[in-house]
Design an enzyme around this catalytic site. Sequence first.
Site, PDB file in Angstrom:
ATOM      1  N   ASP A  45      38.836  52.678  42.567  1.00 39.82           N
ATOM      2  CA  ASP A  45      39.586  51.464  42.919  1.00 39.82           C
ATOM      3  C   ASP A  45      40.727  51.753  43.884  1.00 39.82           C
ATOM      4  OD1 ASP A  45      38.028  50.006  40.936  1.00 39.82           O
ATOM      5  OD2 ASP A  45      39.325  50.927  39.438  1.00 39.82           O
ATOM      6  N   LYS A  48      38.701  52.264  48.868  1.00 37.08           N
ATOM      7  CA  LYS A  48      37.786  52.995  49.769  1.00 37.08           C
ATOM      8  C   LYS A  48      36.972  52.042  50.632  1.00 37.08           C
ATOM      9  CE  LYS A  48      35.764  55.166  46.369  1.00 37.08           C
ATOM     10  NZ  LYS A  48      36.625  54.660  45.289  1.00 37.08           N
ATOM     11  N   GLY A  72      32.370  48.924  42.869  1.00 41.24           N
ATOM     12  CA  GLY A  72      32.636  47.692  43.603  1.00 41.24           C
ATOM     13  C   GLY A  72      33.570  47.958  44.759  1.00 41.24           C
ATOM     14  N   HIS A  73      33.104  47.743  45.979  1.00 40.37           N
ATOM     15  CA  HIS A  73      33.933  47.924  47.167  1.00 40.37           C
ATOM     16  C   HIS A  73      34.229  46.547  47.764  1.00 40.37           C
ATOM     17  CE1 HIS A  73      32.599  52.379  47.858  1.00 40.37           C
ATOM     18  NE2 HIS A  73      33.360  52.195  46.804  1.00 40.37           N
ATOM     19  N   GLN A 256      33.508  55.327  42.929  1.00 42.02           N
ATOM     20  CA  GLN A 256      34.458  55.797  41.921  1.00 42.02           C
ATOM     21  C   GLN A 256      35.464  56.790  42.553  1.00 42.02           C
ATOM     22  OE1 GLN A 256      30.901  56.170  40.721  1.00 42.02           O
ATOM     23  NE2 GLN A 256      30.997  54.064  40.050  1.00 42.02           N
TER      24      GLN A 256
END
Length: 463
Positions: A45, A48, A72-73, A256
């Site tokens: 988080d 990235k 999740g990006h 991650q």
Amino acid sequence: MRTNTIHPSSTLRLTSKRRNSIILEFLKEWIRQMNLIVIGTQWGDEGKGKIVDLLSEGADYVVRYQGGHNAGHTIVIGEKKIVLHLIPTGLLQPGKAGVIGNGVVIDPKALLEEIAVLSSEGISVTGRLFISEAAHLIMPYHQRIDLESEKTKGPRKIGTTGRGIGPAYADKMARTGIRVCDLYDPDLFREKLKTNLIEVNLILEQVYHAAGFDVEKIFQEYLTYAEKIKPYITDTARLLNTAIDNGKHLLFEGAQGTHLDVDHGTYPFVTSSNSAAGGACTGTGVGPTRMNEVLGVAKAYTTRVGSGPFPSELKGEMEETLRKKGSEFGATTGRPRRCGWFDVLQVRHTVRINHMTSLAVTKLDVLDGFPEISICVGYQVNGQILDEMPTDLKSLEQATPVLKHFSGWSESTNGVTSYEKLPHNARIYLEALSQLVGCRIDIVSTSSKRGETIVLRTPFPTH
């Protein structure tokens, strides 16, 4: 990178002109072939997605090498927010190719849903998305086992997303996994599925008292997925190595963070794959000598989702303020993130084990307006001060932070795109972070928007 090998003693006998020519050719080749790994330095988080999206402008291929749709990006383009879970972030840039490597575990249903979402936004992945035929599949029973197993752990819950990632990797290591290529041999696929479900159904029914699965139902469902994803399937290791041979620039995108890496993270409160830089090689089939740089992404503070030790964690009003200002809720699960001060020991460990060449600091603007900002520079454990992050879980859980305090700044950093225009105290803070973790800062993000970033150095040469 392909270069001629010349023994040092031979080089000494070369004329100065010839030696300089060889060195120049070597440097040209080095610059021409830039392969960059982007990793998280904390517990994920870190932002990235934005950094990869920004750097994708200079890359030809953007490659996911591990994890699944538990990642999740989030990317903000104009006023539009797009959240990606499996598809490489670089596909949001026109003309770029995205690759899902063999180290990723794929839920084909989730993948197809994500492709449909992008299509609805006018973003086509046709001819630009490539998926490894050797990647392992997440099956419906992986998700069921994930959820049922977590229920039994009580206070020692890992904090899994329940999306089947861990059980899919467990099957991979147990050599019972089903790979993408298996879908295209129906007899083999059915036999593997049938064999797996004998044991899986027994565990679900006898251990977890949950319903089992029907072979034929899963078989037919996944054959449907196979037909839909077939245009994207290829030998991605060959694709990527050929691209490097042809002078293309590759950006490897980790999911991650390093401290969720199954080997180097805060075990057992980790993910089930290698999110550190080494995973880019095993997860894609591109060798380590073909990698050039490793850029780590860190928040200007620290967050963590789910369970596990967090020595610099804040409690009470300060944590709530950070969470609210930083919109610290999981992109995949929506869970509130735990918040704390920047942890030097954590990021310095990341710099070391990834041999990081540079750092991107995100969410600096979240710290605007704090009269004082702290950095964790040590841990106190059983009366001792530690300046390195311990490996054992007990020490991490007992650790209290040793803090160094800095004056905050009242001026806004939101949207600033020049380092010189940052408040004086913000620059002091960033320079302290860089010095304490032992890594130069190349990028500073001052908002979630694509263009609101300070780029001190870009790893990719201009085309």
